[in-house]
Scaffold this motif. Sequence first.
Motif, PDB file in Angstrom:
ATOM      1  N   CYS A 231       0.801  -1.240   0.000  1.00 45.45           N
ATOM      2  CA  CYS A 231       0.000   0.000   0.000  1.00 45.45           C
ATOM      3  C   CYS A 231       0.825   1.276   0.000  1.00 45.45           C
ATOM      4  CB  CYS A 231      -0.949   0.008   1.192  1.00 45.45           C
ATOM      5  SG  CYS A 231      -2.273  -1.212   1.052  1.00 45.45           S
ATOM      6  N   LEU A 232       2.152   1.162   0.086  1.00 44.23           N
ATOM      7  CA  LEU A 232       2.960   2.383   0.026  1.00 44.23           C
ATOM      8  C   LEU A 232       2.902   2.983  -1.372  1.00 44.23           C
ATOM      9  CD1 LEU A 232       6.272   1.702   2.008  1.00 44.23           C
ATOM     10  CD2 LEU A 232       4.597   3.484   2.456  1.00 44.23           C
ATOM     11  N   PRO A 233       2.737   4.289  -1.486  1.00 42.32           N
ATOM     12  CA  PRO A 233       2.764   4.923  -2.809  1.00 42.32           C
ATOM     13  C   PRO A 233       4.086   4.631  -3.510  1.00 42.32           C
ATOM     14  CG  PRO A 233       1.977   6.451  -1.142  1.00 42.32           C
ATOM     15  CD  PRO A 233       2.497   5.261  -0.417  1.00 42.32           C
ATOM     16  N   ASP A 234       4.074   4.692  -4.848  1.00 40.59           N
ATOM     17  CA  ASP A 234       5.290   4.420  -5.617  1.00 40.59           C
ATOM     18  C   ASP A 234       6.402   5.374  -5.194  1.00 40.59           C
ATOM     19  OD1 ASP A 234       4.023   2.441  -7.002  1.00 40.59           O
ATOM     20  OD2 ASP A 234       3.425   3.761  -8.663  1.00 40.59           O
ATOM     21  N   THR A 235       7.584   4.799  -4.963  1.00 41.61           N
ATOM     22  CA  THR A 235       8.728   5.605  -4.550  1.00 41.61           C
ATOM     23  C   THR A 235       9.994   4.857  -4.896  1.00 41.61           C
ATOM     24  OG1 THR A 235       9.756   6.773  -2.702  1.00 41.61           O
ATOM     25  CG2 THR A 235       8.814   4.619  -2.223  1.00 41.61           C
ATOM     26  N   SER A 236      11.128   5.484  -4.744  1.00 41.18           N
ATOM     27  CA  SER A 236      12.400   4.824  -5.016  1.00 41.18           C
ATOM     28  C   SER A 236      12.631   3.724  -3.999  1.00 41.18           C
ATOM     29  CB  SER A 236      13.548   5.837  -4.943  1.00 41.18           C
ATOM     30  OG  SER A 236      13.344   6.880  -5.860  1.00 41.18           O
ATOM     31  N   PRO A 237      13.258   2.618  -4.416  1.00 37.94           N
ATOM     32  CA  PRO A 237      13.514   1.518  -3.480  1.00 37.94           C
ATOM     33  C   PRO A 237      14.337   1.980  -2.284  1.00 37.94           C
ATOM     34  CG  PRO A 237      13.938   0.839  -5.751  1.00 37.94           C
ATOM     35  CD  PRO A 237      13.730   2.317  -5.782  1.00 37.94           C
ATOM     36  N   GLY A 238      13.873   1.635  -1.108  1.00 35.79           N
ATOM     37  CA  GLY A 238      14.629   1.917   0.108  1.00 35.79           C
ATOM     38  C   GLY A 238      14.528   3.331   0.613  1.00 35.79           C
ATOM     39  N   SER A 239      13.728   4.188  -0.016  1.00 36.24           N
ATOM     40  CA  SER A 239      13.573   5.556   0.484  1.00 36.24           C
ATOM     41  C   SER A 239      12.176   6.053   0.142  1.00 36.24           C
ATOM     42  CB  SER A 239      14.636   6.481  -0.111  1.00 36.24           C
ATOM     43  OG  SER A 239      14.415   6.636  -1.501  1.00 36.24           O
ATOM     44  N   PHE A 240      11.775   7.110   0.841  1.00 36.01           N
ATOM     45  CA  PHE A 240      10.414   7.628   0.686  1.00 36.01           C
ATOM     46  C   PHE A 240      10.466   9.131   0.868  1.00 36.01           C
ATOM     47  CE2 PHE A 240       6.093   8.632   1.785  1.00 36.01           C
ATOM     48  CZ  PHE A 240       5.309   7.681   1.151  1.00 36.01           C
ATOM     49  N   LYS A 241      10.072   9.878  -0.164  1.00 34.23           N
ATOM     50  CA  LYS A 241      10.118  11.334  -0.091  1.00 34.23           C
ATOM     51  C   LYS A 241       8.816  11.880   0.489  1.00 34.23           C
ATOM     52  CE  LYS A 241      13.409  11.943  -3.849  1.00 34.23           C
ATOM     53  NZ  LYS A 241      14.498  12.272  -2.903  1.00 34.23           N
ATOM     54  N   LEU A 242       8.938  12.953   1.262  1.00 34.46           N
ATOM     55  CA  LEU A 242       7.759  13.551   1.887  1.00 34.46           C
ATOM     56  C   LEU A 242       6.716  13.947   0.843  1.00 34.46           C
ATOM     57  CD1 LEU A 242       9.264  15.850   4.675  1.00 34.46           C
ATOM     58  CD2 LEU A 242       7.823  13.831   4.998  1.00 34.46           C
ATOM     59  N   ALA A 243       7.169  14.401  -0.325  1.00 30.62           N
ATOM     60  CA  ALA A 243       6.231  14.842  -1.357  1.00 30.62           C
ATOM     61  C   ALA A 243       5.297  13.719  -1.797  1.00 30.62           C
ATOM     62  CB  ALA A 243       7.000  15.386  -2.559  1.00 30.62           C
ATOM     63  N   THR A 244       5.724  12.471  -1.591  1.00 27.42           N
ATOM     64  CA  THR A 244       4.900  11.328  -1.977  1.00 27.42           C
ATOM     65  C   THR A 244       3.611  11.268  -1.166  1.00 27.42           C
ATOM     66  OG1 THR A 244       6.987  10.165  -2.395  1.00 27.42           O
ATOM     67  CG2 THR A 244       5.000   8.838  -2.430  1.00 27.42           C
ATOM     68  N   LEU A 245       3.571  11.948   0.000  1.00 25.13           N
ATOM     69  CA  LEU A 245       2.387  11.922   0.854  1.00 25.13           C
ATOM     70  C   LEU A 245       1.320  12.926   0.414  1.00 25.13           C
ATOM     71  CD1 LEU A 245       4.102  11.542   4.345  1.00 25.13           C
ATOM     72  CD2 LEU A 245       2.845   9.799   3.071  1.00 25.13           C
ATOM     73  N   GLU A 246       1.583  13.657  -0.638  1.00 24.11           N
ATOM     74  CA  GLU A 246       0.572  14.573  -1.162  1.00 24.11           C
ATOM     75  C   GLU A 246      -0.670  13.787  -1.577  1.00 24.11           C
ATOM     76  OE1 GLU A 246      -1.016  18.247  -2.158  1.00 24.11           O
ATOM     77  OE2 GLU A 246       0.989  17.912  -1.307  1.00 24.11           O
ATOM     78  N   ASP A 247      -1.828  14.188  -1.046  1.00 23.76           N
ATOM     79  CA  ASP A 247      -3.123  13.551  -1.341  1.00 23.76           C
ATOM     80  C   ASP A 247      -3.185  12.092  -0.906  1.00 23.76           C
ATOM     81  OD1 ASP A 247      -4.196  15.882  -2.462  1.00 23.76           O
ATOM     82  OD2 ASP A 247      -3.302  15.430  -4.412  1.00 23.76           O
ATOM     83  N   VAL A 248      -2.349  11.712   0.073  1.00 24.87           N
ATOM     84  CA  VAL A 248      -2.369  10.355   0.640  1.00 24.87           C
ATOM     85  C   VAL A 248      -2.921  10.435   2.066  1.00 24.87           C
ATOM     86  CG1 VAL A 248      -0.925   8.422   1.418  1.00 24.87           C
ATOM     87  CG2 VAL A 248      -0.439   9.551  -0.769  1.00 24.87           C
ATOM     88  N   PRO A 249      -3.806   9.511   2.469  1.00 26.80           N
ATOM     89  CA  PRO A 249      -4.288   9.535   3.860  1.00 26.80           C
ATOM     90  C   PRO A 249      -3.160   9.206   4.839  1.00 26.80           C
ATOM     91  CG  PRO A 249      -5.069   7.579   2.726  1.00 26.80           C
ATOM     92  CD  PRO A 249      -4.440   8.444   1.684  1.00 26.80           C
ATOM     93  N   VAL A 250      -3.101   9.981   5.917  1.00 27.75           N
ATOM     94  CA  VAL A 250      -2.011   9.843   6.897  1.00 27.75           C
ATOM     95  C   VAL A 250      -2.596   9.642   8.294  1.00 27.75           C
ATOM     96  CG1 VAL A 250      -0.118  11.092   8.027  1.00 27.75           C
ATOM     97  CG2 VAL A 250      -0.356  11.188   5.542  1.00 27.75           C
TER      98      VAL A 250
END
Length: 291
Positions: free
Chosen positions: A173-192
């Motif tokens: 369920c994690l939004p698409d991101t680079s392997p092994g890291s997660f950028k804060l911008a990826t949380l845009e429009d994502v439920p937190v």
Amino acid sequence: MEFRQLNYFIAVAEEANLTAASRRLHISQPPITRQIRQLEEELGAQLFHRSSKGVQLTAAGKAFLSEAQRLVQIAKSASEKCRAADRGEIGQLMVGHYGATIHAAVPHAIRRFQKARPDVSVQIRRATKREQYEQLRDGRMGVGFARHYLNDPDLETICVSTERLYAAARIGCLPDTSPGSFKLATLEDVPVIVFPQGGRPSFADHILDMLARANVCPANVDTAEDVFAAIAMTMISDSVCIIPESVAELKWPELECVPLDDPSAVSPVNCIFLKRGRAPVVDAFLEIIVR
């Protein structure tokens, strides 16, 4: 009866000679003789047989010697313990904790302290921040741990460590991101999901402030009571929860944890204590954990 008299009596008894006792005590003979006479008068018994060859203990002296030695040893032990307590080497320390600090920061700090001060008894107590404030003031607690505290005129706070932050979500369920890291911008429009609900300022405020500084607007924000409720909510939803590294390392089943790729994605661990009038054992604890 004075301890000085007991020390003089013991020296003479063990040396069986006034001259030898005088050398041992580094004083002249007359004060020794005078103090032992006063001791005998107070006890109402003769402690020595005196002759030109020296002195020998009477039956009363022999009986008194073992008790005098025991009393002097007790006094010496009491003095040593008093000085040790004043240096924070012995005593008791109550440590309060709030939130996820118990998973790594608190045990790590206590292990370091116990290694350096093995004769101090340490107890750990879960306490809200309000309870920590109250118990620090009335002396029931020596130090407290949490991530964020209100400013208080009677209390001082120091940061003892920081933890990297991770994005946690149900596997797949994690939004698409680079392997092994997660950028804060990826949380845009994502439920937190954030936590906890109480204890403001809190870890939840820290996460929301971090998102706001990054100009990231989640789809919606749910607040969980504590880290365990947050993890449970994450496991049954498509939401992302930001958690400290110590929580991510617990390896939750069905949960994927990825470090946030952002220099601001860290969380402090703070220690709180009285500014003034704190016990020596608290100072000893602080000296060790802030090295």
